[in-house]
Design an enzyme around this catalytic site. Sequence first.
Site, short mmCIF file in Angstrom:
data_model
loop_
_atom_site.label_atom_id
_atom_site.label_comp_id
_atom_site.label_asym_id
_atom_site.label_seq_id
_atom_site.Cartn_x
_atom_site.Cartn_y
_atom_site.Cartn_z
N ARG A 1 0.81 -1.23 0.00
CA ARG A 1 0.00 0.00 0.00
C ARG A 1 0.84 1.27 0.00
NH1 ARG A 1 -5.09 0.42 3.85
NH2 ARG A 1 -5.54 1.94 2.21
N HIS B 1 -6.86 -1.36 13.19
CA HIS B 1 -6.85 0.11 13.12
C HIS B 1 -7.79 0.62 14.21
CE1 HIS B 1 -5.82 0.40 8.54
NE2 HIS B 1 -4.80 0.89 9.23
N CYS C 1 -13.67 3.25 7.00
CA CYS C 1 -12.48 2.97 6.19
C CYS C 1 -12.57 3.60 4.80
CB CYS C 1 -12.29 1.46 6.01
SG CYS C 1 -12.00 0.58 7.53
N1 ARG Z 1 -7.01 -3.96 3.48
C1 ARG Z 1 -6.78 -2.71 4.12
C2 ARG Z 1 -5.56 -2.81 5.04
O1 ARG Z 1 -5.40 -3.83 5.65
C3 ARG Z 1 -7.99 -2.29 4.87
C4 ARG Z 1 -7.88 -0.92 5.46
C5 ARG Z 1 -9.09 -0.52 6.25
N2 ARG Z 1 -9.01 0.83 6.64
C6 ARG Z 1 -9.33 1.34 7.83
N3 ARG Z 1 -9.36 2.63 7.95
N4 ARG Z 1 -9.54 0.58 8.87
O2 ARG Z 1 -4.79 -1.91 5.17
#
Ligand code: ARG
Length: 292
Positions: free
Chosen positions: A104, A179, A273
């Site tokens: 990411r 998170h 998210c």
């Molecule tokens: N697949 C993403 C990750 O693991 C999901 C992010 C979700 N975002 C959030 N704000 N909780 O990073």
Amino acid sequence: MTLTSADIGAPPVREARLRTYAMTPPVHFTVSYAINPWMDSSVPVDTDLALSQWHTLRSVYESLGHTVHLVDPAPGLPDMVYAANGGLSVGGTVVAARLAFPERAAEGDLYAEWFARNGFGSVHRTTGIQEGEGDFLVVGARILAGTGFRTRRSAHDEVAAITGRPVITLELVDPRFYHLDTALGVLDDRTIAYHPAAFSARSRRLRDELFPDAIIATDADAAVLGLNLVSDGLDVVMTDRAPHLEAELREAGFRPVTVDLSELLKGGGRVKCCTLELQEIRSCPTRSSPTV
Ligand code: ARG
């Protein structure tokens, strides 16, 4: 003698403030890697379904009077739909994210460029890893900051220095709630809902110490990411899979608006998210809950 709503046991009057959000359409959404326990790359993903669920969420915000700005999605970055992780916007200052996983990492620069191009305040970067509004949640003048899985503690200090706001560190301990926005939802400038078991013993005393009106979410509500919600102070946009939390919010005077984001849950995210709040400097108009 004047009776207040508390004296007669009625929920406090809630007030909506019109908001500005950034969202990124899930045009390239899929699950091709697994960086949280919700992700399983062997499970097929229906990108069209994700897109239509996402469009519904966007329309809900617009029907509530909020403004939604769109960020261009980029091929090869399937998680870019989780716009909350693009950065943190508070009082006209933006801190672009520095994401933890290499899969990411490129998103941080793309969001930073987008903030700068669209004039959402001065854009700052941190040297420490931090995942934007996934781990930083603004509650009134304070910023609650998660750590334990993604955002580093050192980035909390950097964000405090950049924004000039008090930053309160909260330690996450359950990998399902990786998170802060998966374990805690901000309802208005002084009210939160949260799941205590997602936090270390020291961090879980939030209600006693800072938020006496906090709503406590059960494991069942938290386990469907019910706390991954977006509130304007009155309307609370949240999953349709957390009926207990929904009832609690209604009882507390909020107005839940439920949406189905089941396809985006395959990446480990729900409403918050997919939503980055842009806090501009100008003051926003308000609208009150109807008096019953
Ligand atoms: N697949 C993403 C990750 O693991 C999901 C992010 C979700 N975002 C959030 N704000 N909780 O990073």
